[in-house]
Structure formats: structure tokens, C-alpha cells
Design a protein around this motif. Structure first.
Motif, PDB file in Angstrom:
ATOM      1  N   ASP A 289     -18.208 -34.359  -1.718  1.00  0.00           N
ATOM      2  CA  ASP A 289     -18.359 -33.619  -0.652  1.00  0.00           C
ATOM      3  C   ASP A 289     -17.603 -34.235   0.634  1.00  0.00           C
ATOM      4  O   ASP A 289     -17.446 -33.402   1.865  1.00  0.00           O
ATOM      5  CB  ASP A 289     -18.814 -32.994  -0.316  1.00  0.00           C
ATOM      6  N   ALA A 290     -17.975 -34.703   0.841  1.00  0.00           N
ATOM      7  CA  ALA A 290     -17.723 -36.422   1.620  1.00  0.00           C
ATOM      8  C   ALA A 290     -16.326 -36.821   1.606  1.00  0.00           C
ATOM      9  O   ALA A 290     -15.768 -37.360   3.208  1.00  0.00           O
ATOM     10  CB  ALA A 290     -18.812 -37.005   2.060  1.00  0.00           C
ATOM     11  N   GLY A 291     -15.753 -36.521   1.002  1.00  0.00           N
ATOM     12  CA  GLY A 291     -14.595 -37.196   0.850  1.00  0.00           C
ATOM     13  C   GLY A 291     -14.051 -38.231   0.258  1.00  0.00           C
ATOM     14  O   GLY A 291     -13.189 -39.374   0.031  1.00  0.00           O
ATOM     15  N   VAL A 292     -15.056 -38.713  -0.443  1.00  0.00           N
ATOM     16  CA  VAL A 292     -15.017 -40.124  -1.065  1.00  0.00           C
ATOM     17  C   VAL A 292     -15.123 -39.935  -2.911  1.00  0.00           C
ATOM     18  O   VAL A 292     -15.605 -38.951  -3.000  1.00  0.00           O
ATOM     19  CB  VAL A 292     -16.851 -40.945  -1.206  1.00  0.00           C
ATOM     20  N   GLN A 293     -14.442 -40.665  -3.713  1.00  0.00           N
ATOM     21  CA  GLN A 293     -14.501 -40.703  -4.558  1.00  0.00           C
ATOM     22  C   GLN A 293     -15.472 -40.829  -5.761  1.00  0.00           C
ATOM     23  O   GLN A 293     -16.372 -41.775  -5.320  1.00  0.00           O
ATOM     24  CB  GLN A 293     -12.991 -41.064  -5.701  1.00  0.00           C
ATOM     25  N   PRO A 294     -16.741 -40.048  -6.097  1.00  0.00           N
ATOM     26  CA  PRO A 294     -17.750 -40.868  -7.160  1.00  0.00           C
ATOM     27  C   PRO A 294     -17.377 -41.452  -7.913  1.00  0.00           C
ATOM     28  O   PRO A 294     -18.022 -42.259  -7.744  1.00  0.00           O
ATOM     29  CB  PRO A 294     -18.072 -39.411  -7.138  1.00  0.00           C
ATOM     30  N   PHE A 295     -17.153 -41.669  -8.894  1.00  0.00           N
ATOM     31  CA  PHE A 295     -16.809 -42.417  -9.694  1.00  0.00           C
ATOM     32  C   PHE A 295     -15.029 -43.504  -9.400  1.00  0.00           C
ATOM     33  O   PHE A 295     -14.380 -42.286  -9.657  1.00  0.00           O
ATOM     34  CB  PHE A 295     -16.793 -41.932 -10.862  1.00  0.00           C
ATOM     35  N   ALA A 296     -15.276 -44.522 -10.461  1.00  0.00           N
ATOM     36  CA  ALA A 296     -14.449 -45.197 -10.083  1.00  0.00           C
ATOM     37  C   ALA A 296     -13.896 -45.518 -11.501  1.00  0.00           C
ATOM     38  O   ALA A 296     -15.139 -46.386 -12.208  1.00  0.00           O
ATOM     39  CB  ALA A 296     -14.283 -46.534  -9.325  1.00  0.00           C
ATOM     40  N   THR A 297     -12.537 -45.286 -12.070  1.00  0.00           N
ATOM     41  CA  THR A 297     -12.838 -44.894 -13.995  1.00  0.00           C
ATOM     42  C   THR A 297     -11.328 -44.513 -14.015  1.00  0.00           C
ATOM     43  O   THR A 297     -10.896 -44.371 -13.274  1.00  0.00           O
ATOM     44  CB  THR A 297     -13.740 -44.001 -14.365  1.00  0.00           C
ATOM     45  N   GLY A 298     -11.220 -44.716 -15.349  1.00  0.00           N
ATOM     46  CA  GLY A 298      -9.982 -43.580 -15.471  1.00  0.00           C
ATOM     47  C   GLY A 298      -9.729 -44.629 -17.388  1.00  0.00           C
ATOM     48  O   GLY A 298     -11.012 -45.032 -17.880  1.00  0.00           O
ATOM     49  N   ALA A 299      -8.363 -43.852 -17.703  1.00  0.00           N
ATOM     50  CA  ALA A 299      -8.424 -43.456 -19.656  1.00  0.00           C
ATOM     51  C   ALA A 299      -7.288 -44.194 -19.563  1.00  0.00           C
ATOM     52  O   ALA A 299      -6.955 -43.534 -21.130  1.00  0.00           O
ATOM     53  CB  ALA A 299      -8.980 -42.063 -19.731  1.00  0.00           C
ATOM     54  N   SER A 300      -6.258 -45.114 -18.957  1.00  0.00           N
ATOM     55  CA  SER A 300      -5.058 -45.538 -19.108  1.00  0.00           C
ATOM     56  C   SER A 300      -5.387 -46.769 -20.269  1.00  0.00           C
ATOM     57  O   SER A 300      -5.577 -48.076 -19.978  1.00  0.00           O
ATOM     58  CB  SER A 300      -4.532 -45.741 -17.795  1.00  0.00           C
ATOM     59  N   GLY A 301      -4.146 -46.346 -21.454  1.00  0.00           N
ATOM     60  CA  GLY A 301      -4.620 -47.884 -22.342  1.00  0.00           C
ATOM     61  C   GLY A 301      -5.815 -47.057 -22.866  1.00  0.00           C
ATOM     62  O   GLY A 301      -5.187 -46.714 -24.179  1.00  0.00           O
ATOM     63  N   GLN A 302      -6.657 -47.589 -22.580  1.00  0.00           N
ATOM     64  CA  GLN A 302      -7.687 -47.665 -23.894  1.00  0.00           C
ATOM     65  C   GLN A 302      -8.872 -46.740 -22.648  1.00  0.00           C
ATOM     66  O   GLN A 302      -8.951 -47.451 -21.629  1.00  0.00           O
ATOM     67  CB  GLN A 302      -9.110 -49.060 -24.230  1.00  0.00           C
TER      68      GLN A 302
ATOM     69  N   TRP B  80      -9.951 -43.007 -27.895  1.00  0.00           N
ATOM     70  CA  TRP B  80      -9.802 -43.323 -26.975  1.00  0.00           C
ATOM     71  C   TRP B  80      -8.593 -42.919 -25.957  1.00  0.00           C
ATOM     72  O   TRP B  80      -8.383 -42.130 -24.826  1.00  0.00           O
ATOM     73  CB  TRP B  80      -9.300 -45.157 -26.889  1.00  0.00           C
ATOM     74  N   ASN B  81      -7.729 -42.387 -27.247  1.00  0.00           N
ATOM     75  CA  ASN B  81      -6.520 -41.452 -26.852  1.00  0.00           C
ATOM     76  C   ASN B  81      -6.807 -40.481 -26.342  1.00  0.00           C
ATOM     77  O   ASN B  81      -5.645 -39.215 -25.910  1.00  0.00           O
ATOM     78  CB  ASN B  81      -5.712 -41.795 -28.122  1.00  0.00           C
ATOM     79  N   ASN B  82      -8.018 -39.293 -26.923  1.00  0.00           N
ATOM     80  CA  ASN B  82      -7.843 -38.337 -26.236  1.00  0.00           C
ATOM     81  C   ASN B  82      -8.980 -37.761 -25.392  1.00  0.00           C
ATOM     82  O   ASN B  82     -10.050 -37.068 -24.636  1.00  0.00           O
ATOM     83  CB  ASN B  82      -8.707 -37.784 -27.631  1.00  0.00           C
ATOM     84  N   ILE B  83      -9.896 -38.932 -24.446  1.00  0.00           N
ATOM     85  CA  ILE B  83     -11.207 -38.563 -23.538  1.00  0.00           C
ATOM     86  C   ILE B  83     -10.214 -37.808 -22.751  1.00  0.00           C
ATOM     87  O   ILE B  83     -11.170 -37.113 -21.826  1.00  0.00           O
ATOM     88  CB  ILE B  83     -11.800 -40.144 -23.491  1.00  0.00           C
ATOM     89  N   ALA B  84      -9.279 -38.543 -21.924  1.00  0.00           N
ATOM     90  CA  ALA B  84      -8.532 -38.162 -20.815  1.00  0.00           C
ATOM     91  C   ALA B  84      -8.238 -36.599 -20.961  1.00  0.00           C
ATOM     92  O   ALA B  84      -8.306 -35.975 -20.069  1.00  0.00           O
ATOM     93  CB  ALA B  84      -6.827 -39.187 -20.539  1.00  0.00           C
ATOM     94  N   ALA B  85      -7.647 -35.602 -21.928  1.00  0.00           N
ATOM     95  CA  ALA B  85      -8.013 -34.513 -22.426  1.00  0.00           C
ATOM     96  C   ALA B  85      -9.334 -33.582 -21.734  1.00  0.00           C
ATOM     97  O   ALA B  85      -9.007 -32.849 -21.368  1.00  0.00           O
ATOM     98  CB  ALA B  85      -7.453 -34.456 -24.131  1.00  0.00           C
ATOM     99  N   LEU B  86     -10.095 -34.654 -22.685  1.00  0.00           N
ATOM    100  CA  LEU B  86     -11.323 -34.461 -22.526  1.00  0.00           C
ATOM    101  C   LEU B  86     -12.082 -33.892 -20.504  1.00  0.00           C
ATOM    102  O   LEU B  86     -11.973 -32.822 -20.461  1.00  0.00           O
ATOM    103  CB  LEU B  86     -12.516 -34.951 -23.142  1.00  0.00           C
ATOM    104  N   VAL B  87     -11.941 -34.538 -20.451  1.00  0.00           N
ATOM    105  CA  VAL B  87     -12.662 -35.047 -18.864  1.00  0.00           C
ATOM    106  C   VAL B  87     -11.472 -34.083 -18.248  1.00  0.00           C
ATOM    107  O   VAL B  87     -11.416 -33.937 -17.065  1.00  0.00           O
ATOM    108  CB  VAL B  87     -12.267 -35.899 -18.336  1.00  0.00           C
ATOM    109  N   ASP B  88     -10.095 -33.571 -18.522  1.00  0.00           N
ATOM    110  CA  ASP B  88      -8.561 -32.909 -17.792  1.00  0.00           C
ATOM    111  C   ASP B  88      -9.298 -31.399 -18.275  1.00  0.00           C
ATOM    112  O   ASP B  88      -8.324 -30.964 -17.071  1.00  0.00           O
ATOM    113  CB  ASP B  88      -7.863 -33.670 -18.422  1.00  0.00           C
TER     114      ASP B  88
END
Length: 418
Positions: A178-191, A394-402
Motif C-alpha cells: 500500500d505504501a508503494g514498496v514491493q514487499p518481496f524480492a523474488t522471481g521464477a526465471s530460469g529456476q 520450477w517450470n510451473n511455479i510462475a503460473a501458480l503465483v500468476d
């Protein structure tokens, strides 16, 4: 960092007693090229604390690419030619098969006989046993704990305190978002493991430290309600935008950068990230501004915050065929001195006690204190998975959080490959 799966091939029986490696007159260490620090520390010991052991049995350094390790180790085992000491196979199942064939030294028994069993930290021993079905068959030259690193300044500016429960963590994430700060730094590119480890983290707090071992042993399935609940909890973070706008496009280096440049307030990562924190060029927020908290509890769950996710990097095994009194002397010297030497020479935290005090920075000391107070460690989501199941995860986690795949469907996909 995270061990990958590997195809298991049949092994020839390799009972200890002789073998090509046993009579080569050297203390041979076959290690992965991706880890230059550990052999450098062993070499340093050979010229200092372990001089006598090195004179009796000269240190011999050999290396191999990690991608070729499993095949090489299994080939040498079949030829009864395993080196004195070697990086264990990428998948725990490979090392377990070597152990079942009689190829490996029982490390706990050997260290006990040598009088240095207490030089292995309890948390490291717990992690090794969790990897190898209760057997202590590896030396922990690296030891990493995992948890949430947070930006103290961002927390203070937004009136936040360290969360103790999952609900508090989600509430803090909402405040940041709500304050305009991304809460978590994370990602799913590659693995996608930086996100899948959040699933296992939740499952451990919900079900207790045996959550993933029960999947391995067939006592539970990922499609059971409690495991789907864990996946749903992480999917909810994604649907609310707490994991960033496009985590599927964010790779490992970008995750670190997002946190160290102040773009995100929280990052789930292992203590292997300490060298990044110590890099003044990359760390724009300053090490003094970084704090740590363990994966929080889940209301009504069986897990506790002192059960930290941990790994031992690339574990190191000892050949039973090559083991003798001279190798035992080397092993004893390593157990007594490696912990201090690793910190002094490269800042590497290991699973050995630091018997000679070494001055460290505040974050390294924090991690050491956490490790020292941890008696029971837990593993990570894909620890016991096959290579195929790990890749599916690893290949499907992005689809879960998207929001493109449901928690139930995600778990069904991974379970089908187990």
C-alpha cells in the motif's frame, strides 16, 4: 546451492577393503570446479594445521564440472576406484545408493572413534541425516540456513516489526504494498526454487519437520489438503501483487539486486547471500540496515521457528575402500580446524565448530548464532524429488503465483512426476 536431481544408474557392489584409490599414497579430493573455496581451504590446512598429516599422506587436488559429477562418481564406484574424498552426487539418491553398496565411510562412526564427533554442529548433522535417510555419511564443508532478510529502514519507516506468524507477515506485506514498496524480492526465471521454497516453508510450519519426508516415504501426497493449502498461501501472495509485477521474468541476480537497492522490503534467501551483502558496490542499503527472521509460524501448526531450513551445499563423502589410519588423521585434523580456517580464509560458514575464534561482520555472526542454536533443521521443497519432478515444480511455479494455475493443479502436476 540447491542440489538438482539426477538419473540414477545401477551401481556395482563396492565393498571396502582394497580398491585402486586405497593404495595411491595420496589424500585425493575430487571436488566440483564450481566450488574453488573449499579445496583452497583444505590446501591451506595442508600447509599449516595439518602439515604432519599432509607429510604422511600428501594432498592431491582433482576437480570436475558439477554437471559431470554424478556420472563420474558412479563410474569410479563401479570400478572400485573412488578417490579418498569426493563431492557427493547431486541427488541424495545417488549418494544413498553408494552408501547401500558399501562404498562410503560412516562419518559419524569415524569421527566418534577419532574423538571429534562434537566438532560437527548439531544442525549440520541433522541436515545430513535428513538428506540421507537418517545416515550421517557426509562432511559439511558448507552450511547454509534459510529465512527472510528484511530492510530495517523500510520496516521502521512503515511502522513494522518483525513478524512472528504467517498472518503478521502477510499483514506487513500489505502495508508495504500500500505504501508503494514491493514487499518481496523474488522471481521464477530460469529456476523457480526461490518461490517453491516458500511452499515447503509453509508446509513445515503447518505439518512439522517431517512434511517433505512424508512425501518421500509415501505417507502423504502433495495433493493432500494441507499441502495444497501451503501452495495456496503462496499463490495468494502472488495474486495480491506482493511478489512483484512479473516474477516469471525475474532471475536470481535480479532478486538480489532488488533487495540490495531498496526496491523490495523482504527477501527469502539462504545465508550463501552473505558475500553479496558484503559487496559495498552492490549493497546500496548497507549491511547495518539488513536484518533476518525465520519463516514464521502458522496458526495451529506443528512446526516451530527454531526449525530452520538448511543445506550443506555440495556434501563431501569419504571412500570406505581408501579409508585407513592416515586418512583418519587427515579427517580428524579437518574436523578440528576447518570451521575456523573457512571463516578466516574465505568467510565461508561450514557445519564444523569454529574452535579458533575468527572476527566476523555482524551478519555473519548473526548466522553463526542461528546455526549454533538450531538443533533440528528442515530441507527444501524439491529435496527428495526426481529430476523430472523438480523441473516440473520450477517450470510451473510462475503460473501458480500468476493465477494461471490453481494450487490444486500445481500440486497434481508435481505429484504425477514423483
Amino acid at each position: 546451492m540447491a542440489v538438482a536431481g539426477a538419473t540414477l544408474i545401477a551401481l556395482s557392489a563396492c565393498a571396502g577393503g582394497g580398491g585402486a584409490a586405497a593404495g595411491n599414497g595420496k589424500f585425493t579430493y575430487l571436488h566440483v570446479t564450481e566450488d574453488p573455496a573449499t579445496p583452497a581451504i583444505i590446501k591451506e590446512l595442508a600447509g599449516n594445521e595439518c602439515t604432519a598429516e599432509n607429510k604422511a599422506l600428501p594432498y592431491d587436488d582433482q576437480k570436475i564440472a558439477q554437471a559431470q559429477l554424478d556420472q563420474k562418481v558412479q563410474l569410479l564406484a563401479g570400478q572400485k576406484g573412488l578417490p579418498t574424498m569426493f563431492s557427493a552426487g547431486g541427488a541424495p539418491t545417488v549418494t544413498q545408493s553408494l552408501d547401500k553398496s558399501g562404498s562410503l565411510v560412516d562419518v559419524d562412526a569415524a569421527l566418534t572413534k577419532l574423538g571429534v564427533a562434537d566438532d560437527i554442529l548439531p544442525a549440520a548433522k541433522s541436515t545430513i541425516k535428513a538428506l540421507y535417510g537418517g545416515n550421517d555419511i557426509a562432511l559439511p564443508y558448507q552450511f547454509n540456513i534459510e529465512g527472510f532478510w528484511y530492510n530495517k529502514k523500510i520496516f521502521t519507516e512503515n511502522g513494522l516489526t518483525v513478524p512472528g506468524t504467517w498472518d503478521e507477515l502477510v499483514s506487513d506485506a500489505k502495508v508495504l504494498n500500500d505504501a508503494g514498496v514491493q514487499p518481496f524480492a523474488t522471481g521464477a526465471s530460469g529456476q523457480g526454487w526461490p518461490i517453491t521454497r516458500l511452499i515447503s516453508g509453509y508446509a513445515f510450519r503447518e505439518l512439522g519437520p517431517d512434511a517433505m519426508a512424508n512425501i518421500r516415504d509415501g505417507k502423504a501426497k502433495l495433493t493432500d489438503p494441507a499441502y495444497v493449502k501451503a501452495a495456496q498461501a503462496i499463490a495468494d501472495l502472488g495474486s495480491k501483487g506482493y511478489l512483484g509485477k512479473a516474477p516469471e521474468a525475474v532471475d536470481y541476480n535480479t532478486i538480489i539486486s532488488d533487495f540490495l537497492t531498496g526496491k523490495a522490503g523482504i527477501m527469502y534467501m539462504g545465508s550463501w547471500v552473505l558475500p553479496n551483502f558484503a559487496d559495498a558496490t552492490a549493497n546500496k542499503i548497507g549491511s547495518d540496515n539488513i536484518g533476518f527472521f525465520p519463516f514464521p509460524t502458522v496458526p495451529g501448526g506443528k512446526g516451530t521457528v527454531d526449525q530452520l531450513p538448511a543445506n550443506v551445499g555440495v556434501p563431501t563423502a569419504l571412500s570406505k575402500a581408501a579409508y585407513n589410519d592416515k586418512v583418519g588423521a587427515w579427517t580428524k585434523c579437518i574436523a578440528k580446524n576447518f570451521g575456523s580456517a573457512a571463516l578466516k580464509e574465505s568467510g565461508q560458514i561450514s557445519g564444523f565448530k569454529v574452535n579458533t575464534p575468527v572476527k566476523t561482520d555482524a551478519l555473519t555472526s548473526l548466522v553463526q548464532d542461528k546455526i549454533a542454536s538450531t538443533k533440528t533443521s528442515v530441507v527444501w521443497f524439491e529435496t527428495y524429488f526426481s529430476s523430472k519432478a523438480s523441473t516440473t515444480s520450477w517450470n510451473n511455479i510462475a503460473a501458480l503465483v500468476d493465477g494461471k494455475t490453481s494450487a490444486d493443479d500445481f500440486m497434481k502436476l508435481v505429484q504425477a512426476d514423483l
